[in-house]
Design a protein around this motif. Structure first.
Motif, short mmCIF file in Angstrom:
data_model
loop_
_atom_site.label_atom_id
_atom_site.label_comp_id
_atom_site.label_asym_id
_atom_site.label_seq_id
_atom_site.Cartn_x
_atom_site.Cartn_y
_atom_site.Cartn_z
N LYS A 73 0.81 -1.26 0.08
CA LYS A 73 0.06 -0.06 0.08
C LYS A 73 0.78 1.21 -0.05
N ILE A 74 2.27 1.10 0.14
CA ILE A 74 3.05 2.33 0.52
C ILE A 74 3.28 2.77 -1.27
N ASN A 75 3.30 3.91 -1.34
CA ASN A 75 3.34 4.57 -2.71
C ASN A 75 4.44 5.77 -2.57
N ALA A 76 4.65 6.53 -3.91
CA ALA A 76 5.81 7.56 -3.84
C ALA A 76 5.40 8.73 -2.90
N PHE A 77 4.18 8.85 -2.59
CA PHE A 77 3.57 9.84 -1.66
C PHE A 77 4.15 9.57 -0.44
N HIS A 78 3.83 8.48 0.23
CA HIS A 78 4.30 7.96 1.41
C HIS A 78 5.80 8.53 1.72
#
Length: 255
Positions: A73-78
């Motif tokens: 669920k981790i993406n570039a934003f996080h």
């Protein structure tokens, strides 16, 4: 971004993205203000997959406590919030025309406009739509977005082989790229041999997309001019059909 065609990208107006706000393609002058190195850094971040960002900033140690479901669920934003949120702030300042405010408790940017003291909320930028936002930015820059897909390997040997192949492919691409095609040299050549009134003083008002596209056309046009000069001498072509005077109208580097 489906509503915008390649014709729209050639204009230096802003682009309205529903539920996000208005974004722009920076001019060469805008890039100079933040420095070209930072522009390359920001666009590199925007064009990096989640795994690439994790490797680049060595975040494996920080994320090792997450299970597979949480990590997916981790993406570039996080990741940018973890690394240095100022990077995220600077990216928004460069590409977003509207004003914004970051809400720590929501981990979300509120995008708004103020007219005569009245505040109008235009949209939001968060983990849910950041990938779409960066895809839109890369689109108006004329850059292709890298696929954010992690390959599934049957075993560690398959993973090593894949990574070795990718490394070899990237090295080949790099070696095949002509070293003269640096932005500074492209600007110098375009301004020195320009036929439409663009010079070293006013080129800075062109957007990045405009300049790259115009330079491509300029380079192809120079080739066509050379062919015209060859055709002016009857001995240059063995057959008349070999000379195509309308080749300069050919579309090049389509997105």
């Amino acid at each position: 971004m489906d509503q915008y065609s390649l014709v729209d990208l050639l204009c230096n107006e802003s682009f309205n993205i529903p539920d996000i706000g208005a974004i722009r393609c920076p001019t060469l002058r805008d890039i100079r203000k933040i420095t070209y190195k930072m522009f390359v850094f920001y666009t590199g971040i925007l064009n990096s997959s989640t795994d690439d960002i994790i490797k680049q900033f060595k975040l494996d140690e920080i994320l090792k406590g997450l299970d597979e479901n949480e990590r997916s669920k981790i993406n570039a934003f996080h990741l940018l919030l973890i690394i240095n949120r100022q990077i995220l702030f600077d990216i928004l300042n460069l590409f977003l025309i509207d004003q914004w405010k970051f809400y720590e408790e929501k981990l979300e940017f509120e995008v708004y406009r103020e007219t005569d003291g009245d505040k109008e909320i235009i949209g939001h930028i968060n983990a849910g739509n950041f990938d779409y936002f960066r895809g839109c930015v890369l689109y108006i820059l004329g850059m292709k977005q890298s696929a954010d897909v992690t390959p599934k390997y049957k075993n560690k040997l398959a993973q090593k082989l894949y990574e070795r192949m990718q490394k070899s492919k990237n090295a080949k691409k790099k070696s095949n790229k002509d070293s003269v095609y640096t932005l500074d040299n492209m600007i110098l050549k375009y301004c020195t041999h320009n036929k439409v009134g663009i010079n070293i003083l006013n080129v800075w008002d062109m957007t990045y997309y405009q300049f790259i596209k115009m330079f491509d056309e300029y380079s192809y046009g120079r080739t066509c001019d050379y062919h015209d000069q060859m055709a002016a001498h009857s001995f240059s072509y063995q057959k008349v059909s070999d000379y195509k005077p309308l080749d300069y109208m050919k579309k090049i580097n389509q997105q």
